[in-house]
Design a protein around this motif. Structure first.
Motif, PDB file in Angstrom:
ATOM      1  N   VAL A 189      37.659  49.784  37.738  1.00 11.22           N
ATOM      2  CA  VAL A 189      38.675  49.634  38.768  1.00 11.22           C
ATOM      3  C   VAL A 189      39.348  48.282  38.561  1.00 11.22           C
ATOM      4  O   VAL A 189      38.671  47.253  38.527  1.00 11.22           O
ATOM      5  CB  VAL A 189      38.060  49.692  40.186  1.00 11.22           C
ATOM      6  CG1 VAL A 189      39.090  49.355  41.246  1.00 11.22           C
ATOM      7  CG2 VAL A 189      37.464  51.082  40.429  1.00 11.22           C
ATOM      8  N   THR A 190      40.657  48.308  38.413  1.00 10.10           N
ATOM      9  CA  THR A 190      41.421  47.076  38.206  1.00 10.10           C
ATOM     10  C   THR A 190      42.407  46.919  39.363  1.00 10.10           C
ATOM     11  O   THR A 190      43.265  47.775  39.571  1.00 10.10           O
ATOM     12  CB  THR A 190      42.187  47.109  36.882  1.00 10.10           C
ATOM     13  OG1 THR A 190      41.259  47.323  35.808  1.00 10.10           O
ATOM     14  CG2 THR A 190      42.927  45.795  36.654  1.00 10.10           C
ATOM     15  N   VAL A 191      42.253  45.835  40.108  1.00  9.52           N
ATOM     16  CA  VAL A 191      43.145  45.570  41.240  1.00  9.52           C
ATOM     17  C   VAL A 191      44.044  44.403  40.859  1.00  9.52           C
ATOM     18  O   VAL A 191      43.583  43.277  40.667  1.00  9.52           O
ATOM     19  CB  VAL A 191      42.354  45.236  42.518  1.00  9.52           C
ATOM     20  CG1 VAL A 191      43.319  45.069  43.699  1.00  9.52           C
ATOM     21  CG2 VAL A 191      41.335  46.324  42.806  1.00  9.52           C
ATOM     22  N   SER A 192      45.311  44.704  40.739  1.00 12.60           N
ATOM     23  CA  SER A 192      46.253  43.688  40.282  1.00 12.60           C
ATOM     24  C   SER A 192      47.657  44.042  40.725  1.00 12.60           C
ATOM     25  O   SER A 192      48.017  45.217  40.802  1.00 12.60           O
ATOM     26  CB  SER A 192      46.193  43.577  38.757  1.00 12.60           C
ATOM     27  OG  SER A 192      47.224  42.741  38.271  1.00 12.60           O
ATOM     28  N   SER A 193      48.434  43.010  41.002  1.00 12.31           N
ATOM     29  CA  SER A 193      49.832  43.239  41.382  1.00 12.31           C
ATOM     30  C   SER A 193      50.728  43.281  40.150  1.00 12.31           C
ATOM     31  O   SER A 193      51.920  43.556  40.260  1.00 12.31           O
ATOM     32  CB  SER A 193      50.301  42.134  42.322  1.00 12.31           C
ATOM     33  OG  SER A 193      50.079  40.864  41.742  1.00 12.31           O
TER      34      SER A 193
END
Lengths: 111, 120
Positions: free
Chosen positions: B116-120
């Motif tokens: 899971v990659t959380v990035s803007s």
């Protein structure tokens, strides 16, 4: 900052014996909760190595052993082999946090 | 034999939601507790959540409490992790894992993990 404290790294030559410590508090290991150990080879999921302080699951070589005393536990590996090079984690339960806790992990290097 | 297969990972923006699934085989979820454990890139293992074998009790790490929900669907023998209000520091490989059933929650089987990659 992990609840259980492990040394970041240990090393040993093939055939030697190494130990990895896992230090806890009166809320986890010192409260009588059992300690478990995992081996994580690079790029793979962890594998259960020792459970309930000193029990080896089927298939784990007897070169691996675990012990617990007071607020600490230890994993010992004898007859070190190149294939033992991996990250090792201890795990227990913490009554104050009402949850499972892991150590920060120890990288074992076989020289 | 026991198998755990995670799915549902991917890239998502901060504040959004994601649901992870874990299909279990070789045992039934009604007989064992189940965990979610995560590992941020280059970091150690972090326990996330646990659900009892009967599904009645659930426990969470403080870092995800109120944002993540562990659940299961027994008819599909599948475990879930609903992740809401995702943050950048939730970026990790998420492992589904089976509890051994012994004292202090040892984990005897792990899935392969889903990133899971959380990035803007």
């Amino acid at each position: 900052q992990s609840v259980l404290t492990q040394p970041p790294s240990v090393s040993g030559a093939p055939g030697q014996r190494v130990t990895i410590s896992c230090s806890g508090t009166s809320s986890n290991i010192g409260a009588g909760y059992e300690v478990h150990w995992y081996q994580q080879l690079p790029g793979t999921a962890p594998k259960l190595l020792i459970y309930v302080n000193s029990i080896r699951p089927s298939g784990v070589p007897d070169r691996f052993s675990g012990s617990k005393s007071g607020t600490s536990a230890s994993l010992a590996i004898t007859g070190l082999q190149a294939e033992d090079e991996a990250d090792y984690y201890c795990q227990s339960y913490d009554i104050s946090l009402s949850g499972v806790v892991f150590g920060g992990g120890t990288k074992l290097t076989v020289l | 034999q026991v198998q755990l297969v995670e799915s549902g990972g991917g890239a998502v923006q901060p504040g959004r939601s994601l649901r992870l699934s874990c299909a279990a085989s070789g045992f039934t979820l009604t007989s064992y507790g189940m965990h979610w454990v995560r590992q941020a890139p280059g970091r150690g293992l972090e326990w996330v959540a646990f659900i009892w074998y009967d599904g009645n009790d659930k426990y969470y790490a403080d870092s995800v409490k109120g944002r993540f929900t562990i659940s299961r669907e027994t008819s599909k023998n599948t475990l879930y992790l609903q992740m809401n209000s995702l943050r950048v520091d939730d970026t990790a490989v998420y492992y589904c894992a089976k509890d051994h059933g012994s004292a202090s929650y040892p984990i005897d089987y792990w899935g392969q993990g889903t990133l899971v990659t959380v990035s803007s």
